[in-house]
Design a protein around this motif. Structure first.
Motif, PDB file in Angstrom:
ATOM      1  N   UNK A 107      -4.675   2.880  12.368  1.00 21.91           N
ATOM      2  CA  UNK A 107      -5.419   3.636  11.626  1.00 21.91           C
ATOM      3  C   UNK A 107      -5.453   3.309  10.102  1.00 21.91           C
ATOM      4  N   UNK A 108      -4.224   3.428   9.664  1.00 18.44           N
ATOM      5  CA  UNK A 108      -4.053   3.122   8.171  1.00 18.44           C
ATOM      6  C   UNK A 108      -4.406   1.899   7.598  1.00 18.44           C
ATOM      7  N   UNK A 109      -4.469   0.781   8.655  1.00 12.89           N
ATOM      8  CA  UNK A 109      -5.009  -0.423   8.267  1.00 12.89           C
ATOM      9  C   UNK A 109      -6.361  -0.746   8.231  1.00 12.89           C
ATOM     10  N   UNK A 110      -7.200   0.229   8.620  1.00 13.17           N
ATOM     11  CA  UNK A 110      -8.629  -0.120   8.318  1.00 13.17           C
ATOM     12  C   UNK A 110      -9.163  -0.399   7.120  1.00 13.17           C
ATOM     13  N   UNK A 111      -8.351   0.161   6.083  1.00 10.95           N
ATOM     14  CA  UNK A 111      -8.666   0.154   4.582  1.00 10.95           C
ATOM     15  C   UNK A 111      -8.551  -1.019   3.927  1.00 10.95           C
ATOM     16  N   UNK A 112      -7.982  -2.138   4.561  1.00  8.89           N
ATOM     17  CA  UNK A 112      -7.550  -3.394   3.970  1.00  8.89           C
ATOM     18  C   UNK A 112      -8.824  -4.459   4.611  1.00  8.89           C
ATOM     19  N   UNK A 113      -9.377  -5.326   3.650  1.00  8.84           N
ATOM     20  CA  UNK A 113     -10.305  -6.088   3.951  1.00  8.84           C
ATOM     21  C   UNK A 113      -9.766  -7.268   4.731  1.00  8.84           C
ATOM     22  N   UNK A 114      -8.456  -7.587   4.505  1.00  7.53           N
ATOM     23  CA  UNK A 114      -7.783  -8.576   5.372  1.00  7.53           C
ATOM     24  C   UNK A 114      -6.353  -8.324   5.650  1.00  7.53           C
ATOM     25  N   UNK A 115      -5.602  -8.867   6.607  1.00  9.58           N
ATOM     26  CA  UNK A 115      -4.269  -8.562   6.681  1.00  9.58           C
ATOM     27  C   UNK A 115      -3.322  -9.652   6.863  1.00  9.58           C
ATOM     28  N   UNK A 116      -2.275  -9.507   6.080  1.00 14.62           N
ATOM     29  CA  UNK A 116      -1.317 -10.664   5.845  1.00 14.62           C
ATOM     30  C   UNK A 116       0.098  -9.640   5.676  1.00 14.62           C
ATOM     31  N   UNK A 117       1.168 -10.726   4.979  1.00 19.65           N
ATOM     32  CA  UNK A 117       2.356 -10.049   4.842  1.00 19.65           C
ATOM     33  C   UNK A 117       2.307  -8.929   3.768  1.00 19.65           C
ATOM     34  N   UNK A 118       1.272  -9.277   2.567  1.00 17.36           N
ATOM     35  CA  UNK A 118       1.350  -8.103   1.308  1.00 17.36           C
ATOM     36  C   UNK A 118       0.685  -6.696   1.840  1.00 17.36           C
ATOM     37  N   UNK A 119      -0.436  -6.924   2.933  1.00 12.43           N
ATOM     38  CA  UNK A 119      -0.886  -5.825   3.414  1.00 12.43           C
ATOM     39  C   UNK A 119       0.137  -4.986   4.380  1.00 12.43           C
ATOM     40  N   UNK A 120       0.819  -5.833   5.161  1.00  4.96           N
ATOM     41  CA  UNK A 120       1.923  -5.157   5.969  1.00  4.96           C
ATOM     42  C   UNK A 120       2.846  -4.475   5.252  1.00  4.96           C
ATOM     43  N   UNK A 121       3.335  -5.165   4.047  1.00  5.55           N
ATOM     44  CA  UNK A 121       4.421  -4.584   3.193  1.00  5.55           C
ATOM     45  C   UNK A 121       3.797  -2.958   2.509  1.00  5.55           C
ATOM     46  N   UNK A 122       2.641  -3.130   2.185  1.00  4.19           N
ATOM     47  CA  UNK A 122       2.125  -1.973   1.918  1.00  4.19           C
ATOM     48  C   UNK A 122       2.067  -0.933   2.902  1.00  4.19           C
ATOM     49  N   UNK A 123       1.815  -1.303   4.212  1.00  4.59           N
ATOM     50  CA  UNK A 123       1.673  -0.371   5.258  1.00  4.59           C
ATOM     51  C   UNK A 123       3.014   0.272   5.641  1.00  4.59           C
ATOM     52  N   UNK A 124       3.850  -0.587   5.590  1.00  5.77           N
ATOM     53  CA  UNK A 124       5.459  -0.193   6.127  1.00  5.77           C
ATOM     54  C   UNK A 124       5.862   0.772   4.940  1.00  5.77           C
ATOM     55  N   UNK A 125       5.739   0.360   3.891  1.00  3.72           N
ATOM     56  CA  UNK A 125       6.209   1.309   2.919  1.00  3.72           C
ATOM     57  C   UNK A 125       5.536   2.800   2.910  1.00  3.72           C
ATOM     58  N   UNK A 126       4.214   2.521   3.087  1.00  2.00           N
ATOM     59  CA  UNK A 126       3.587   3.901   3.106  1.00  2.00           C
ATOM     60  C   UNK A 126       3.820   4.646   4.181  1.00  2.00           C
ATOM     61  N   UNK A 127       4.141   4.266   5.355  1.00  4.72           N
ATOM     62  CA  UNK A 127       4.369   4.877   6.593  1.00  4.72           C
ATOM     63  C   UNK A 127       5.997   5.415   6.440  1.00  4.72           C
ATOM     64  N   UNK A 128       6.843   4.545   5.621  1.00  2.00           N
ATOM     65  CA  UNK A 128       8.343   5.316   5.558  1.00  2.00           C
ATOM     66  C   UNK A 128       8.019   6.543   4.694  1.00  2.00           C
ATOM     67  N   UNK A 129       7.374   6.158   3.649  1.00  2.00           N
ATOM     68  CA  UNK A 129       7.286   7.408   2.541  1.00  2.00           C
ATOM     69  C   UNK A 129       6.429   8.543   2.928  1.00  2.00           C
ATOM     70  N   UNK A 130       5.283   8.341   3.560  1.00  2.00           N
ATOM     71  CA  UNK A 130       4.148   9.216   3.998  1.00  2.00           C
ATOM     72  C   UNK A 130       3.984   9.533   5.403  1.00  2.00           C
ATOM     73  N   UNK A 131       4.970   9.178   6.176  1.00  2.00           N
ATOM     74  CA  UNK A 131       4.674   9.166   7.656  1.00  2.00           C
ATOM     75  C   UNK A 131       6.358   9.831   8.218  1.00  2.00           C
ATOM     76  N   UNK A 132       7.009   8.828   8.226  1.00  2.00           N
ATOM     77  CA  UNK A 132       8.514   8.941   8.816  1.00  2.00           C
ATOM     78  C   UNK A 132       9.545  10.084   7.967  1.00  2.00           C
TER      79      UNK A 132
END
Length: 494
Positions: free
Chosen positions: A262-287
């Motif tokens: 659900x959080x990835x919908x905001x990205x126009x494309x998906x690659x390792x830079x976007x996955x990095x942002x997603x992982x770090x966001x999940x760590x600090x804002x979810x887990x």
């Protein structure tokens, strides 16, 4: 008002039990492996379905219920019972039995009316309940299957002994009982033998299996087609690798995977830079906020959350330095601090893979995979590369071994839990459930204000308020009522 409601309803479904039955098939799909679990649930005999938070226990129970209605309507009467009722958390012994029998009889009556059977008597006694169930099964010439969801709560374990006593009593050749439980449930009572009185099915997903990614691919296609298309067009990562990586990142937890997508919908494309942002966001804002959410649900075990955070930091820091994604915890630690690791597993920080493995440094221990989102946060550079991702996907690294001799670990002070007590969450202000990192599925400020204005200013007050009282609040309709109930239930129950 319409916009406010649309905003609330546009969010994720909190859990499978909150999904309307007529829409259940639109949001849920099941792999071949999960279909075999459903078949085992539907078979004769008592079953305990064991899995962590958001692992899909409720979805499997509900799908089993719907499948039995579709396929075996002439021979089986299935009844799904959610045990999310406050009295079952607050009482034990005779009082628990009375409330349990009343709730169960009410749900049986609903199902009997649907199939045109005679009404079922409301009783407060387990013996009378069993006699009535047996009599109805003989008269209808059908097997009655009772599927109990949310039977277990780590923070209030005493009532569990009463539940499993009843579970064993009403399990007969005509009455099949099934129930979902958490890995941390250990208090089965003196009469219930978990190895002889039920079949235990573990549903944890192991990333080392070849078909680990299948369910995540299906969820991606069915619920997040836009994200699926972005991954399909990505030059850096394939769909299968993405699902293995993201599924591994959230330790195989379906609810966390859905939240991540659900959080990835905001990205126009998906690659390792976007996955990095997603992982770090999940760590600090979810887990990490999940531990904040879990703490007031734990009753006497709430005091273990602080040391659990400290232990998690030690594990993730050590694994990040060694570039490994598994930890092997010596059995002496597990024997003394089992509840801490159950809390970490519940919150998705770790996932147990093997109960016993030899340690290079001597002795044996329990092996856990660690959450890759939190691991990346501790990794030097905090950047996900294709090489690091492939190492995690392959999962061939040697685990970090954790023993008592670890100097940082030995300095952690672990308090002794006291006697069982009411859950702290019940006394929290209803404003606690405003949308936040700790409660990503929370209520809007407008709804919180309306509840407070009506004098329902604590979570307990809202949980105990009759439907008509909440519906009597200006601006609160049926859809809002359902949302409020769902959020409050999710806040209280594990």
């Amino acid at each position: 008002m319409a916009d406010d409601l649309q905003e609330e309803e546009s969010g994720l479904l909190l859990a499978a039990e909150e999904c309307p039955r007529e829409e259940f098939g639109d949001y849920h799909s099941f792999t071949r492996y999960e279909r075999t679990i459903i078949q085992r649930i539907m078979a004769h005999g008592p079953v305990l379905l064991r899995g962590g938070r958001g692992s899909g226990k409720s979805a499997l129970l509900i799908e089993s219920y719907l499948e039995m209605k579709r396929s075996y309507s002439s021979t089986i009467v299935p009844i799904y019972i959610s045990l999310r009722h406050l009295p079952l958390l607050r009482f034990e012994g005779v009082e628990y039995e009375a409330h349990f029998c009343r709730i169960l009889a009410g749900e049986i009556n609903k199902e009997f009316r649907r199939v045109g059977a005679a009404s079922f008597p409301i009783t407060r006694d387990v013996g009378a309940l069993l006699q009535a169930l047996e009599a109805n099964a003989r008269e209808m010439q059908k097997r009655i299957v009772l599927l109990f969801d949310d039977a277990a709560h780590i923070g209030r374990e005493r009532p569990l002994e009463d539940f499993f006593d009843i579970f064993r009593t009403i399990s007969t050749s005509r009455i099949s009982c099934k129930a979902s439980i958490y890995p941390g449930v250990t208090k089965f009572g003196v009469r219930f033998d978990v190895f002889n009185d039920a079949t235990v099915i573990d549903i944890s997903r192991d990333e080392r299996r070849d078909n680990f990614h299948e369910i995540f691919v299906e969820i991606l296609i069915k619920r997040f087609p836009q994200v699926y298309r972005k991954i399909s067009s990505s030059r850096s990562i394939a769909v299968t690798d993405f699902c293995r990586l993201m599924g591994r990142a959230v330790t195989g937890n379906l609810r966390s995977f859905v939240f991540a997508c659900n959080s990835m919908n905001e990205f126009e494309a998906l690659g390792y830079p976007e996955l990095t942002k997603c992982f770090l966001s999940l760590s600090g804002n979810y887990f990490w906020p999940l531990l904040e959410e879990v703490a007031p649900k734990l009753g006497s075990y709430e005091v273990l959350v602080q040391p659990a955070q400290e232990i998690a930091h030690i594990i993730f820091s050590a694994c990040a330095r060694r570039r490994v994604s598994y930890v092997l915890v010596h059995r002496d630690i597990m024997q003394r601090q089992l509840k801490i690791y159950e809390i970490l597993e519940y919150a998705g920080f770790v996932s147990k893979k093997e109960a016993s493995r030899a340690m290079k440094s001597g002795g044996r221990g329990v092996i856990f995979s660690v959450n890759l989102c939190n691991l990346l946060e501790m990794t030097p550079g905090r950047r996900l590369t294709s090489e690091l991702a492939q190492n995690w996907i392959d999962g061939t690294d040697e685990p970090f071994e954790l023993r008592d001799t670890n100097s940082d670990y030995s300095r952690i002070e672990v308090p002794v839990p006291g006697v069982e007590q009411d859950l702290a969450i019940l006394g929290k202000p209803i404003a606690t459930l405003t949308k936040s990192n700790a409660y990503p599925y929370g209520l809007t400020e407008d709804k919180v204000g309306r509840l407070e204005g009506a004098g329902l200013d604590t979570i307990l007050a809202v949980a105990e308020a009759p439907d008509e009282v909440i519906l009597g609040i200006y601006g609160v309709g049926q859809a809002n009522l359902r949302r409020i109930r769902d959020v409050v239930h999710q806040a209280i129950w594990m």
